[in-house]
Enzyme design. Sequence first.
Site, PDB file in Angstrom:
ATOM      1  N   ASN A   1       0.863  -1.183   0.000  1.00  0.00           N
ATOM      2  CA  ASN A   1       0.000   0.000   0.000  1.00  0.00           C
ATOM      3  C   ASN A   1       0.902   1.236   0.000  1.00  0.00           C
ATOM      4  O   ASN A   1       1.482   1.577   1.027  1.00  0.00           O
ATOM      5  CB  ASN A   1      -0.899  -0.033   1.249  1.00  0.00           C
ATOM      6  CG  ASN A   1      -1.750   1.216   1.374  1.00  0.00           C
ATOM      7  OD1 ASN A   1      -1.863   2.011   0.430  1.00  0.00           O
ATOM      8  ND2 ASN A   1      -2.368   1.395   2.535  1.00  0.00           N
ATOM      9  N   TRP A   2       1.018   1.861  -1.164  1.00  0.00           N
ATOM     10  CA  TRP A   2       1.940   3.002  -1.287  1.00  0.00           C
ATOM     11  C   TRP A   2       1.354   4.282  -0.693  1.00  0.00           C
ATOM     12  O   TRP A   2       2.038   5.306  -0.628  1.00  0.00           O
ATOM     13  CB  TRP A   2       2.295   3.229  -2.762  1.00  0.00           C
ATOM     14  CG  TRP A   2       3.112   2.132  -3.381  1.00  0.00           C
ATOM     15  CD1 TRP A   2       3.557   0.986  -2.776  1.00  0.00           C
ATOM     16  CD2 TRP A   2       3.576   2.070  -4.742  1.00  0.00           C
ATOM     17  NE1 TRP A   2       4.274   0.224  -3.672  1.00  0.00           N
ATOM     18  CE2 TRP A   2       4.300   0.866  -4.886  1.00  0.00           C
ATOM     19  CE3 TRP A   2       3.454   2.907  -5.852  1.00  0.00           C
ATOM     20  CZ2 TRP A   2       4.906   0.492  -6.084  1.00  0.00           C
ATOM     21  CZ3 TRP A   2       4.051   2.533  -7.050  1.00  0.00           C
ATOM     22  CH2 TRP A   2       4.770   1.335  -7.157  1.00  0.00           C
TER      23      TRP A   2
ATOM     24  N   GLU B   1      -7.029   4.582   7.826  1.00  0.00           N
ATOM     25  CA  GLU B   1      -6.830   6.011   7.490  1.00  0.00           C
ATOM     26  C   GLU B   1      -8.078   6.579   6.826  1.00  0.00           C
ATOM     27  O   GLU B   1      -8.437   7.743   7.035  1.00  0.00           O
ATOM     28  CB  GLU B   1      -5.588   6.157   6.589  1.00  0.00           C
ATOM     29  CG  GLU B   1      -4.306   5.950   7.393  1.00  0.00           C
ATOM     30  CD  GLU B   1      -3.108   5.495   6.584  1.00  0.00           C
ATOM     31  OE1 GLU B   1      -3.138   5.573   5.341  1.00  0.00           O
ATOM     32  OE2 GLU B   1      -2.134   5.037   7.201  1.00  0.00           O
TER      33      GLU B   1
ATOM     34  N   GLY C   1       2.324   2.057  10.691  1.00  0.00           N
ATOM     35  CA  GLY C   1       3.283   3.151  10.537  1.00  0.00           C
ATOM     36  C   GLY C   1       3.968   3.557  11.825  1.00  0.00           C
ATOM     37  O   GLY C   1       4.594   4.612  11.889  1.00  0.00           O
TER      38      GLY C   1
ATOM     39  N   SER D   1       3.319  -2.345  10.249  1.00  0.00           N
ATOM     40  CA  SER D   1       4.779  -2.373  10.395  1.00  0.00           C
ATOM     41  C   SER D   1       5.404  -3.720  10.025  1.00  0.00           C
ATOM     42  O   SER D   1       6.332  -4.179  10.696  1.00  0.00           O
ATOM     43  CB  SER D   1       5.182  -1.937  11.810  1.00  0.00           C
ATOM     44  OG  SER D   1       4.729  -0.611  12.056  1.00  0.00           O
TER      45      SER D   1
ATOM     46  N   GLY E   1       2.707  -1.257   4.275  1.00  0.00           N
ATOM     47  CA  GLY E   1       2.751   0.170   3.953  1.00  0.00           C
ATOM     48  C   GLY E   1       4.178   0.617   3.702  1.00  0.00           C
ATOM     49  O   GLY E   1       4.744   0.418   2.625  1.00  0.00           O
TER      50      GLY E   1
HETATM   51  C1  PEP Z   1      -0.881   0.061   5.977  1.00  0.00           C
HETATM   52  O1  PEP Z   1      -1.002   1.257   5.825  1.00  0.00           O
HETATM   53  O2  PEP Z   1      -1.706  -0.700   5.478  1.00  0.00           O
HETATM   54  C2  PEP Z   1       0.258  -0.408   6.752  1.00  0.00           C
HETATM   55  C3  PEP Z   1       0.211  -1.614   7.245  1.00  0.00           C
HETATM   56  O3  PEP Z   1       1.304   0.466   6.951  1.00  0.00           O
HETATM   57  P1  PEP Z   1       2.735   0.129   7.636  1.00  0.00           P
HETATM   58  O4  PEP Z   1       3.228  -1.154   7.033  1.00  0.00           O
HETATM   59  O5  PEP Z   1       3.599   1.295   7.275  1.00  0.00           O
HETATM   60  O6  PEP Z   1       2.495   0.001   9.085  1.00  0.00           O
END
Ligand code: PEP
Length: 263
Positions: free
Chosen positions: A13-14, A108, A184, A222, A243
């Site tokens: 997921n960019w 989000e 995140g 993460s 992410g």
């Molecule tokens: C996401 O936004 O779906 C996500 C899991 O982000 P991150 O890997 O940065 O925690």
Amino acid sequence: MSGSTITPWVVGNWKMNPMQADAQQLIQNFKGLLDITPIESAKCHIGVAPVTLALTTVQSVLSDSNREIYTVAQDVSRIAGTGAYTGEVSAELLKDSQIDYVLVGHSERREIFGETAQILNEKIKNALNAGLTVIYCVGESLEQRESGQAEQVVLQQICDIATVVEAEQWHNIVIAYEPIWAIGTGKTASPDDAQTMHAQIREGLSQITAYGKSMAILYGGSVKPENAVELAACSDINGALVGGASLNAESFHKIALAFANTK
Ligand code: PEP
């Protein structure tokens, strides 16, 4: 089929990143890594979700790829078809551009853009009716986890969509469990805690749909090359929604490799 025999999915997921030239470079780098160290499609489904403006850029870079990499939309309109809806992109318009996958319910979107269960249901209904596969995100906040409500919150989010998903359409849903406190933040749910929640989600799904036992349930929050193998080793974790680490081709490739080799 038990949770451990489901082909895993690794989806990047960019979010609202990066600029066009960098998006093109990122997907080219990832494609190059797959040429050097291939990951069989049968061992792992791979997808990337760029911003809407870069969906076709990514598609065209991938058009001569040696393996299928899904191009995933990050959002879809709650309005179907075409019409006077400024700024919206409908499921039919995505499908018309050969986009077959969409994220719905990311925390989000729920938190920052106020997307309620009703709005998400409209999006899911349109997406499924247009023939898209939906990656439906669920997850609890830190406060909900600390007050012992995590399971109830997550299962409610699953039940919420049961009113709009028809029996045969569950086949076109992938669940992504993403504890909000792990997105995140660098904090990951422990493999045991994640597995426990995934098993509960599978149990909940099995009570709603005959596809419950064969549905992929991804973990997100993460995920990095350093924790991917441990997470992949859990029987009900059938992949990852990634992410931050998906913005680096090497990291994303290592995560996909971890799931392909561990499952
Ligand atoms: C996401 O936004 O779906 C996500 C899991 O982000 P991150 O890997 O940065 O925690």
